[in-house]
Write a protein that holds these residues in place. Structure first.
Motif, PDB file in Angstrom:
ATOM      1  N   GLY A  94       0.752  -1.290  -0.038  1.00  0.00           N
ATOM      2  CA  GLY A  94      -0.097   0.146  -0.202  1.00  0.00           C
ATOM      3  C   GLY A  94       0.868   1.257   0.127  1.00  0.00           C
ATOM      4  N   GLU A  95       2.020   1.200   0.649  1.00  0.00           N
ATOM      5  CA  GLU A  95       2.856   2.512   0.666  1.00  0.00           C
ATOM      6  C   GLU A  95       4.211   2.136   0.564  1.00  0.00           C
ATOM      7  N   PRO A  96       4.894   1.505  -0.562  1.00  0.00           N
ATOM      8  CA  PRO A  96       6.074   1.274  -0.893  1.00  0.00           C
ATOM      9  C   PRO A  96       7.018   2.300  -0.586  1.00  0.00           C
ATOM     10  N   TYR A  97       6.835   3.493  -0.623  1.00  0.00           N
ATOM     11  CA  TYR A  97       7.633   4.628  -0.567  1.00  0.00           C
ATOM     12  C   TYR A  97       7.503   5.387   0.941  1.00  0.00           C
ATOM     13  N   GLU A  98       6.349   5.072   1.824  1.00  0.00           N
ATOM     14  CA  GLU A  98       6.226   5.591   3.015  1.00  0.00           C
ATOM     15  C   GLU A  98       6.296   4.685   3.950  1.00  0.00           C
ATOM     16  N   GLY A  99       5.082   4.134   4.268  1.00  0.00           N
ATOM     17  CA  GLY A  99       5.027   3.357   5.413  1.00  0.00           C
ATOM     18  C   GLY A  99       5.759   1.886   5.178  1.00  0.00           C
ATOM     19  N   GLY A 100       5.991   1.609   4.306  1.00  0.00           N
ATOM     20  CA  GLY A 100       6.308   0.199   3.959  1.00  0.00           C
ATOM     21  C   GLY A 100       7.865   0.154   3.567  1.00  0.00           C
ATOM     22  N   TRP A 101       8.601   1.230   3.966  1.00  0.00           N
ATOM     23  CA  TRP A 101      10.058   1.276   3.848  1.00  0.00           C
ATOM     24  C   TRP A 101      10.653   0.016   4.673  1.00  0.00           C
ATOM     25  N   LEU A 102      11.749  -0.456   4.374  1.00  0.00           N
ATOM     26  CA  LEU A 102      12.425  -1.674   5.077  1.00  0.00           C
ATOM     27  C   LEU A 102      13.414  -1.302   6.237  1.00  0.00           C
ATOM     28  N   VAL A 103      14.402  -0.612   6.007  1.00  0.00           N
ATOM     29  CA  VAL A 103      15.550  -0.541   6.696  1.00  0.00           C
ATOM     30  C   VAL A 103      15.998   0.865   6.772  1.00  0.00           C
ATOM     31  N   GLU A 104      16.865   1.659   7.585  1.00  0.00           N
ATOM     32  CA  GLU A 104      17.629   2.510   7.560  1.00  0.00           C
ATOM     33  C   GLU A 104      19.310   1.997   7.800  1.00  0.00           C
ATOM     34  N   VAL A 105      20.130   2.626   6.928  1.00  0.00           N
ATOM     35  CA  VAL A 105      21.546   2.034   7.040  1.00  0.00           C
ATOM     36  C   VAL A 105      22.501   3.493   7.201  1.00  0.00           C
ATOM     37  N   GLU A 106      23.335   3.311   8.027  1.00  0.00           N
ATOM     38  CA  GLU A 106      24.416   4.356   8.475  1.00  0.00           C
ATOM     39  C   GLU A 106      25.361   4.029   7.292  1.00  0.00           C
ATOM     40  N   VAL A 107      25.547   4.638   6.103  1.00  0.00           N
ATOM     41  CA  VAL A 107      26.585   4.459   5.159  1.00  0.00           C
ATOM     42  C   VAL A 107      27.773   4.614   5.445  1.00  0.00           C
ATOM     43  N   ASP A 108      28.509   3.572   5.337  1.00  0.00           N
ATOM     44  CA  ASP A 108      30.058   3.664   5.376  1.00  0.00           C
ATOM     45  C   ASP A 108      30.871   4.143   4.243  1.00  0.00           C
ATOM     46  N   GLY A 109      31.316   5.450   4.570  1.00  0.00           N
ATOM     47  CA  GLY A 109      32.064   6.087   3.584  1.00  0.00           C
ATOM     48  C   GLY A 109      31.218   7.315   3.276  1.00  0.00           C
ATOM     49  N   ASP A 110      31.427   7.828   1.962  1.00  0.00           N
ATOM     50  CA  ASP A 110      30.907   8.897   1.497  1.00  0.00           C
ATOM     51  C   ASP A 110      29.444   8.597   0.766  1.00  0.00           C
ATOM     52  N   VAL A 111      28.355   9.004   1.573  1.00  0.00           N
ATOM     53  CA  VAL A 111      26.994   8.707   1.097  1.00  0.00           C
ATOM     54  C   VAL A 111      26.677   8.905  -0.231  1.00  0.00           C
ATOM     55  N   GLU A 112      27.081  10.208  -0.710  1.00  0.00           N
ATOM     56  CA  GLU A 112      26.817  10.699  -2.017  1.00  0.00           C
ATOM     57  C   GLU A 112      27.364   9.832  -2.998  1.00  0.00           C
ATOM     58  N   GLU A 113      28.585   9.318  -2.832  1.00  0.00           N
ATOM     59  CA  GLU A 113      29.313   8.371  -3.872  1.00  0.00           C
ATOM     60  C   GLU A 113      28.649   6.990  -3.871  1.00  0.00           C
ATOM     61  N   ALA A 114      27.933   6.549  -2.661  1.00  0.00           N
ATOM     62  CA  ALA A 114      27.321   5.404  -2.626  1.00  0.00           C
ATOM     63  C   ALA A 114      25.869   5.519  -3.322  1.00  0.00           C
ATOM     64  N   LEU A 115      25.184   6.349  -2.975  1.00  0.00           N
ATOM     65  CA  LEU A 115      24.234   6.754  -3.878  1.00  0.00           C
ATOM     66  C   LEU A 115      24.211   6.869  -5.406  1.00  0.00           C
ATOM     67  N   GLY A 116      25.420   7.622  -5.559  1.00  0.00           N
ATOM     68  CA  GLY A 116      25.831   8.004  -7.114  1.00  0.00           C
ATOM     69  C   GLY A 116      25.988   6.445  -7.722  1.00  0.00           C
ATOM     70  N   LYS A 117      26.087   5.452  -7.298  1.00  0.00           N
ATOM     71  CA  LYS A 117      26.567   4.166  -7.881  1.00  0.00           C
ATOM     72  C   LYS A 117      24.886   3.536  -8.489  1.00  0.00           C
TER      73      LYS A 117
END
Length: 129
Positions: A94-117
């Motif tokens: 019902g809410e894959p982008y709101e209430g249905g999220w799975l986990v939160e991750v503290e990114v190891d290293g540069d967060v922008e670099e990780a998301l850029g991949k």
């Protein structure tokens, strides 16, 4: 047609990622993925504190059709899981982008670099259309 949000990035495995604060990224599955799975009946997630690499399995999601692996799109440490899914796994449908999220991750290293991949909304749309 599935909803693909412009403010998110996506993995080849149909997970989405969103920077929520500092180097913390929230992860869920895309609307396309939940549509393919059908009615979600169970979600198994890792314990907070679990260290993962990008592409590592972080649990399973079970629907009336199948059981699928969940993968972490970024490297880091699981800091939070969506405990609401224990009693309400259907939130993923019902809410894959709101209430249905799975986990939160503290990114190891540069967060922008990780998301850029990961895939932009346009690149993900081209993959699933």
């Amino acid at each position: 047609m599935s909803e693909i949000r412009e403010n998110l990035v996506y993995s080849d495995d149909h997970e989405w990622a969103l920077k929520v604060d500092g180097n913390v990224v929230r992860v869920g599955i895309s609307d396309h993925a939940q549509c393919q799975l059908g009615d979600i009946v169970f979600v198994e997630l890792p314990e907070p504190g679990t260290v993962v690499s990008a592409g590592d399995s972080i649990g399973t999601i079970e629907s009336v059709k199948t059981v699928s692996e969940l993968y972490c799109p970024v490297p880091g440490k699981i800091t939070k899981i969506n405990e609401a899914l224990e009693d309400q796994p259907e939130l993923v449908n019902g809410e894959p982008y709101e209430g249905g999220w799975l986990v939160e991750v503290e990114v190891d290293g540069d967060v922008e670099e990780a998301l850029g991949k990961l895939l932009s909304a346009d690149a993900y749309r081209a993959k699933v259309d």
